[in-house]
Design a protein around this motif. Sequence first.
Motif, PDB file in Angstrom:
ATOM      1  N   PRO A   1       0.831  -1.203   0.000  1.00  0.00           N
ATOM      2  CA  PRO A   1       0.000   0.000   0.000  1.00  0.00           C
ATOM      3  C   PRO A   1       0.868   1.256   0.000  1.00  0.00           C
ATOM      4  CG  PRO A   1      -0.748  -1.556   1.661  1.00  0.00           C
ATOM      5  CD  PRO A   1       0.569  -2.068   1.157  1.00  0.00           C
ATOM      6  N   ARG A   2       0.457   2.225  -0.799  1.00  0.00           N
ATOM      7  CA  ARG A   2       1.211   3.479  -0.972  1.00  0.00           C
ATOM      8  C   ARG A   2       1.600   4.107   0.368  1.00  0.00           C
ATOM      9  NH1 ARG A   2      -1.448   8.179  -4.617  1.00  0.00           N
ATOM     10  NH2 ARG A   2       0.160   9.719  -4.330  1.00  0.00           N
ATOM     11  N   ALA A   3       0.694   4.044   1.339  1.00  0.00           N
ATOM     12  CA  ALA A   3       0.935   4.695   2.627  1.00  0.00           C
ATOM     13  C   ALA A   3       2.120   4.085   3.381  1.00  0.00           C
ATOM     14  CB  ALA A   3      -0.325   4.604   3.488  1.00  0.00           C
ATOM     15  N   LEU A   4       2.501   2.848   3.027  1.00  0.00           N
ATOM     16  CA  LEU A   4       3.587   2.176   3.766  1.00  0.00           C
ATOM     17  C   LEU A   4       4.946   2.301   3.080  1.00  0.00           C
ATOM     18  CD1 LEU A   4       1.771  -1.140   4.791  1.00  0.00           C
ATOM     19  CD2 LEU A   4       2.221   0.871   6.204  1.00  0.00           C
ATOM     20  N   ALA A   5       4.955   2.842   1.868  1.00  0.00           N
ATOM     21  CA  ALA A   5       6.200   2.870   1.089  1.00  0.00           C
ATOM     22  C   ALA A   5       7.277   3.729   1.757  1.00  0.00           C
ATOM     23  CB  ALA A   5       5.918   3.359  -0.322  1.00  0.00           C
ATOM     24  N   ASP A   6       6.860   4.734   2.552  1.00  0.00           N
ATOM     25  CA  ASP A   6       7.826   5.638   3.210  1.00  0.00           C
ATOM     26  C   ASP A   6       8.690   4.927   4.245  1.00  0.00           C
ATOM     27  OD1 ASP A   6       6.652   7.512   1.796  1.00  0.00           O
ATOM     28  OD2 ASP A   6       5.501   8.425   3.428  1.00  0.00           O
ATOM     29  N   ARG A   7       8.245   3.767   4.655  1.00  0.00           N
ATOM     30  CA  ARG A   7       8.978   3.015   5.659  1.00  0.00           C
ATOM     31  C   ARG A   7      10.375   2.635   5.167  1.00  0.00           C
ATOM     32  NH1 ARG A   7       6.881  -1.562   9.570  1.00  0.00           N
ATOM     33  NH2 ARG A   7       8.970  -2.182  10.157  1.00  0.00           N
ATOM     34  N   PHE A   8      10.535   2.563   3.854  1.00  0.00           N
ATOM     35  CA  PHE A   8      11.819   2.171   3.270  1.00  0.00           C
ATOM     36  C   PHE A   8      12.458   3.362   2.575  1.00  0.00           C
ATOM     37  CE2 PHE A   8       8.975  -1.430   3.444  1.00  0.00           C
ATOM     38  CZ  PHE A   8       9.746  -2.362   4.100  1.00  0.00           C
ATOM     39  N   THR A   9      13.746   3.197   2.187  1.00  0.00           N
ATOM     40  CA  THR A   9      14.383   4.242   1.395  1.00  0.00           C
ATOM     41  C   THR A   9      14.448   3.706  -0.023  1.00  0.00           C
ATOM     42  OG1 THR A   9      15.796   4.439   3.331  1.00  0.00           O
ATOM     43  CG2 THR A   9      16.373   5.813   1.441  1.00  0.00           C
ATOM     44  N   PRO A  10      13.418   3.993  -0.852  1.00  0.00           N
ATOM     45  CA  PRO A  10      13.402   3.359  -2.175  1.00  0.00           C
ATOM     46  C   PRO A  10      14.422   3.963  -3.124  1.00  0.00           C
ATOM     47  CG  PRO A  10      11.254   4.360  -1.627  1.00  0.00           C
ATOM     48  CD  PRO A  10      12.249   4.857  -0.640  1.00  0.00           C
ATOM     49  N   GLU A  11      15.017   3.073  -3.927  1.00  0.00           N
ATOM     50  CA  GLU A  11      15.868   3.526  -5.039  1.00  0.00           C
ATOM     51  C   GLU A  11      14.965   3.807  -6.233  1.00  0.00           C
ATOM     52  OE1 GLU A  11      18.661   0.453  -5.938  1.00  0.00           O
ATOM     53  OE2 GLU A  11      19.958   0.969  -4.270  1.00  0.00           O
ATOM     54  N   GLU A  12      13.816   3.132  -6.255  1.00  0.00           N
ATOM     55  CA  GLU A  12      12.861   3.240  -7.349  1.00  0.00           C
ATOM     56  C   GLU A  12      11.487   3.267  -6.737  1.00  0.00           C
ATOM     57  OE1 GLU A  12      14.320   0.051 -10.220  1.00  0.00           O
ATOM     58  OE2 GLU A  12      12.261   0.504 -10.831  1.00  0.00           O
ATOM     59  N   TYR A  13      10.566   4.036  -7.331  1.00  0.00           N
ATOM     60  CA  TYR A  13       9.235   4.185  -6.720  1.00  0.00           C
ATOM     61  C   TYR A  13       8.229   4.373  -7.845  1.00  0.00           C
ATOM     62  CZ  TYR A  13       5.959   6.094  -3.197  1.00  0.00           C
ATOM     63  OH  TYR A  13       4.913   6.304  -2.344  1.00  0.00           O
ATOM     64  N   VAL A  14       7.288   3.413  -8.022  1.00  0.00           N
ATOM     65  CA  VAL A  14       6.260   3.539  -9.064  1.00  0.00           C
ATOM     66  C   VAL A  14       4.902   3.455  -8.393  1.00  0.00           C
ATOM     67  CG1 VAL A  14       5.277   2.527 -11.169  1.00  0.00           C
ATOM     68  CG2 VAL A  14       7.745   2.438 -10.783  1.00  0.00           C
ATOM     69  N   LEU A  15       4.026   4.420  -8.679  1.00  0.00           N
ATOM     70  CA  LEU A  15       2.692   4.441  -8.065  1.00  0.00           C
ATOM     71  C   LEU A  15       1.639   4.030  -9.067  1.00  0.00           C
ATOM     72  CD1 LEU A  15       2.310   7.686  -5.965  1.00  0.00           C
ATOM     73  CD2 LEU A  15       2.142   5.331  -5.179  1.00  0.00           C
ATOM     74  N   CYS A  16       0.662   3.245  -8.599  1.00  0.00           N
ATOM     75  CA  CYS A  16      -0.488   2.915  -9.440  1.00  0.00           C
ATOM     76  C   CYS A  16      -1.693   2.933  -8.496  1.00  0.00           C
ATOM     77  CB  CYS A  16      -0.280   1.548 -10.079  1.00  0.00           C
ATOM     78  SG  CYS A  16      -1.658   1.111 -11.143  1.00  0.00           S
ATOM     79  N   GLY A  17      -2.416   4.029  -8.476  1.00  0.00           N
ATOM     80  CA  GLY A  17      -3.529   4.193  -7.541  1.00  0.00           C
ATOM     81  C   GLY A  17      -2.987   4.182  -6.118  1.00  0.00           C
TER      82      GLY A  17
END
Length: 380
Positions: free
Chosen positions: A329-345
């Motif tokens: 879920p998009r809301a949880l992605a901040d928990r990590f330090t992404p090198e890559e980030y793609v959103l779909c809804g």
Amino acid sequence: MKVAVLGFGVVGVGIWEMLGQAENLEQGPVLVRPGKKDAPWKVETLDEILADPSIDAVAEAMGGVEPAFSYGMRVLRAGKHFITANKALVAARGIELSALARERGLAFLFGAACGGALPYLQQLCLAHRGDRVLRVSGILNSTTNYILDAMQRRNMEYCDALKDAQALGYAECDPTADVSGLDALRKIMLACAVAFDRLPADGLCCEGIDRLTAADVTDFKRRGLTCRLLVSGEPVGDTVSAYAEPVLLPPDREECAVLDNFNLARFDAERMGRMALLGQGAGRYPTAGGVIRDLQWAVLGGRQMLSPACVKVTADNSRVRHRYYLRLPRALADRFTPEEYVLCGDTARIVTEPVSVAEMHAAVREMREAGADVFFAAMA
Ligand code: HSE
């Protein structure tokens, strides 16, 4: 060598049939469930087998830890070799069975429990005695390899591919252990026990493919990657790292060419270098063939795969690090330090910086406990 068989399911039937044709081996009675005796060569109690002095060895294909463990101990106490295809049994009680077999000078062999037709544990056992094994790894579950390959190459739905794997006799009766990664994990536990004299009994990390969706596979293809369920074990200090998890691989990796129910069982040794065995890891005859091979090894004098030095240890998965792909879920992605980030809804697909195996598995467990739907795979 006259051989009795415990269990008459997919593998038991295969062992029985192959015993009828194998050199040096002779068909003994088959233990079946009460009420299932429909032929003179079937028996309903273990006592009938133990009391028969003409029987030299017992091949177990019942599955599960009990009563297989109690039966195995009774078989060895009765002076007969005990050969099994049962990885749950060996992972839980193999050290005790091995100690009793050693004390009595009998064979306790379980090559078919890890890699079906592949002589993987046998080769590891020999390599460990002549070289230093540095790592065990590969694809050791046929059901999940079949599903991943069918989804990737034939665009099959997860549920349909699983049904096929069950119909073909690859999956366990209850396929939960296959799709959750537990079956593959148990096999790498056995490989660690044979190769490093350390049987990791807890601290293990296990992720399967049961959360995988067709949309995930479409995304892997878009990135030019192939998903496989891989296992890995290697010495870490006084213990080992040992884990099973999906991995996304670029096309030049050998695992991408492992199709259908095939397994790729690999090890790296200090002097001999890398070795890999490719073959069918599940199904009636591949698994039964592994049992027959162990029986032939016993005829030639093979006795133990575990050394007396083998002990249970707590695995340490905190030192191996990978970049990870996550769908969450998009809301949880901040928990990590992404090198890559793609959103779909509301869904994010990210690739993290290197994180330890233990840390990633714990983080995802925590997110799922809070109700989140997450799929993750290491990046090769
Ligand atoms: N269910 C197992 C697999 C059978 O799919 O690999 C062989 O251990």
